[in-house]
Design a protein around this motif. Structure first.
Motif, short mmCIF file in Angstrom:
data_model
loop_
_atom_site.label_atom_id
_atom_site.label_comp_id
_atom_site.label_asym_id
_atom_site.label_seq_id
_atom_site.Cartn_x
_atom_site.Cartn_y
_atom_site.Cartn_z
N VAL A 136 0.84 -1.33 0.10
CA VAL A 136 0.14 -0.08 0.02
C VAL A 136 0.90 1.31 -0.05
O VAL A 136 0.77 2.12 -0.78
CB VAL A 136 -1.04 0.02 1.09
CG1 VAL A 136 -1.46 1.34 1.35
CG2 VAL A 136 -2.18 -1.25 1.10
N ASP A 137 1.88 1.27 0.91
CA ASP A 137 2.52 2.35 0.91
C ASP A 137 3.33 2.69 -0.23
O ASP A 137 3.53 3.96 -0.70
CB ASP A 137 3.65 2.09 2.26
CG ASP A 137 2.85 2.13 3.74
OD1 ASP A 137 1.78 2.57 3.49
OD2 ASP A 137 3.51 1.75 4.52
N ASN A 138 3.97 1.71 -0.89
CA ASN A 138 4.70 1.75 -2.18
C ASN A 138 3.92 2.37 -3.35
O ASN A 138 4.36 3.22 -3.96
CB ASN A 138 5.38 0.51 -2.47
CG ASN A 138 6.54 -0.07 -1.61
OD1 ASN A 138 7.07 0.95 -0.80
ND2 ASN A 138 6.90 -1.05 -1.75
N LEU A 139 2.66 1.94 -3.42
CA LEU A 139 2.09 2.05 -4.44
C LEU A 139 1.38 3.86 -4.22
O LEU A 139 1.37 4.53 -5.06
CB LEU A 139 0.68 1.20 -4.54
CG LEU A 139 -0.36 1.68 -5.72
CD1 LEU A 139 0.33 1.77 -7.23
CD2 LEU A 139 -1.45 0.62 -5.90
N GLN A 140 1.19 4.23 -3.08
CA GLN A 140 0.56 5.18 -2.63
C GLN A 140 1.78 6.32 -3.04
O GLN A 140 1.51 7.52 -3.61
CB GLN A 140 -0.08 5.44 -1.41
CG GLN A 140 -1.07 4.73 -1.04
CD GLN A 140 -1.90 4.87 0.37
OE1 GLN A 140 -0.98 4.47 1.30
NE2 GLN A 140 -3.00 5.00 0.45
N ALA A 141 3.12 6.03 -2.71
CA ALA A 141 4.11 6.93 -2.92
C ALA A 141 4.40 7.10 -4.44
O ALA A 141 4.49 8.30 -4.98
CB ALA A 141 5.42 6.33 -2.45
N ALA A 142 4.22 6.10 -5.27
CA ALA A 142 4.18 6.17 -6.74
C ALA A 142 3.18 6.81 -7.40
O ALA A 142 3.23 7.69 -8.36
CB ALA A 142 4.43 4.84 -7.35
N ILE A 143 1.83 6.68 -6.79
CA ILE A 143 0.84 7.61 -7.21
C ILE A 143 0.97 9.01 -7.09
O ILE A 143 0.75 9.82 -7.87
CB ILE A 143 -0.63 6.85 -6.54
CG1 ILE A 143 -0.89 5.75 -7.33
CG2 ILE A 143 -1.56 7.94 -6.78
CD1 ILE A 143 -2.18 4.99 -6.54
N ASP A 144 1.57 9.29 -5.83
CA ASP A 144 1.89 10.96 -5.76
C ASP A 144 2.85 11.14 -6.60
O ASP A 144 2.56 12.67 -6.85
CB ASP A 144 2.32 10.76 -4.19
CG ASP A 144 1.33 10.37 -2.83
OD1 ASP A 144 0.23 10.75 -3.37
OD2 ASP A 144 1.62 10.40 -1.94
N ALA A 145 3.81 10.67 -6.76
CA ALA A 145 4.72 11.10 -7.85
C ALA A 145 4.26 11.01 -9.40
O ALA A 145 4.81 11.99 -10.09
CB ALA A 145 6.14 10.21 -7.76
N ALA A 146 3.49 10.25 -9.91
CA ALA A 146 3.21 9.99 -11.21
C ALA A 146 1.72 10.59 -11.48
O ALA A 146 1.29 10.91 -12.75
CB ALA A 146 3.24 8.72 -11.56
#
Length: 383
Positions: A136-146
């Motif tokens: 969850v944390d990894n995907l949310q960080a990636a979504i925030d960036a892209a």
């Protein structure tokens, strides 16, 4: 679940090719090798960020983490639930049993993944939710960036876990299914409570016919599939249906597939699942014709269809015009506002394996988005 009233949104089934660095981490963990865990975790997080960035660059609206943390879509649960250990011999589908040369070829070219497939040997309970939280944390960080439109995480259905990990502990298969479902409920709820979409991967509802249930009659299989849906629905009882999508497929491999159960027989059962989005195969030669099933069987008003309109087992890059043609067929059957563009299956079902070149996979996603744009112009009349 995001839908659109003026264009067809683009998504995918989930898994994407892992880099060698990510693959090395996953197989190192699988073999129990000592790893520098901070570095390993950073490698996986970077893999997710790169996968999301490349999806967005390819025109994908609803993205996944590429399943970067998972060695496969069903066996990953042994690191999150108690009760699983050992290994299980591979059981190929009936179509491959009948064509041993093809089975041998798939194994020799790496299409048969070499990782442990554990068995149920003890009571199943939640062991560790931290890996799911890290996803969850990894995907949310990636979504925030892209900044895509939305993101989802994959999770195995109780039925597919039981399909690949045989039961040596519970008195009946039904008891086993119920125990798996109750244990997986925690992961399902964690994903949705974090604000992400949950995708249930349920090839047991189709591929199960020519694998686990190949010695059963068609009616026996359909009864088993109905029971799998019933157990899944119980596991999803605390999750809003409009935050869930479900992927059903007949097996992500290039084989004869002549024993695949027809969609027209499955659809009434599959539609009983407590999910809004339904992802099905619709690009490969065995199932492309089944768009017509949705003219004969009505899609309930509360559901959205996500047909696969590009293949996940060939390096051919589908022309955008072909993608558009396929999407328009489905839109004509169920309504343009209830169709998203998807893929037949994942491009990285098993870490380190897959018939599609990693760079080609992203070019296929780009063609998918270009085809969805063409279909949108046709369906909404813009020029």
């Amino acid at each position: 679940m995001k839908t659109s009233t003026d264009r067809i949104l683009v998504t995918l089934v989930g898994s994407l090719p892992r880099s060698q660095a990510v693959t090395d981490v996953l197989f190192g963990r699988e073999r129990g090798e000592p790893l520098d865990e901070p570095t390993a975790r950073a490698t996986i997080a970077d893999g997710v960020k790169d996968a999301v960035r490349r999806q967005v660059a390819s025109g994908v609206d609803v993205v996944s983490d590429g399943e970067m943390s998972k060695i496969s879509y069903a066996t990953y649960i042994k690191d999150r639930l108690t009760g699983f250990a050992g290994d299980t011999p591979r059981e190929p589908g009936q179509d491959l049993v009948e064509f041993p040369r093809i089975l041998k070829k798939l194994a020799e070219t790496g299409a048969t993944a070499k990782y442990q497939r554990p068995r149920c040997v003890a009571e199943i309970r939640v062991s560790d939710l931290r890996p799911a939280q890290t996803d969850v944390d990894n995907l949310q960080a990636a979504i925030d960036a892209a900044a895509p439109a939305e993101g989802f995480l994959n999770a195995a259905s109780p039925g597919v876990i039981a399909l690949f990990q045989p039961n040596d502990y519970y008195r009946t298969q039904d008891d086993y299914l119920e125990a798996v479902a109750e244990a997986m409920r925690a992961e399902y709820e964690l994903i949705v409570n974090a604000g992400l979409l949950l995708q249930i991967d349920a090839p047991d509802l189709a591929m199960g016919r020519h694998t686990m249930y190949r010695h059963h009659t068609a009616d026996e299989f359909l009864r088993s599939a109905s029971r799998h849906v019933e157990v899944l629905n119980h596991a999803l009882r605390n999750v809003p249906a409009d935050r869930v999508r479900m992927h059903v497929c007949w097996g992500n491999y290039e084989g004869p597939h002549h024993h695949d159960v027809p969609l027209e027989h499955l659809l009434p059962i599959v539609l009983g699942a407590r999910v809004q989005g339904l992802l099905i195969e619709g690009a490969n030669p065995r199932h492309e014709h089944e768009w017509s099933v949705f003219r004969e069987q009505r899609l309930p008003e509360d559901k959205v269809l996500i047909p696969g309109v590009i293949s996940s087992t060939t390096n051919y890059i589908e022309h955008p015009l072909l993608v558009a043609e396929r999407l328009c067929r489905y839109a004509d059957g169920v309504g343009r506002e209830r169709v998203l563009a998807g893929t037949d299956c994942g491009f990285g079902t098993f870490a380190g394996f897959g018939p599609v070149d990693p760079d080609v996979a992203y070019l296929k996603l780009k063609s998918l988005s270009e085809g969805a744009a063409i279909a949108s112009e046709r369906l909404w009349g813009r020029h």
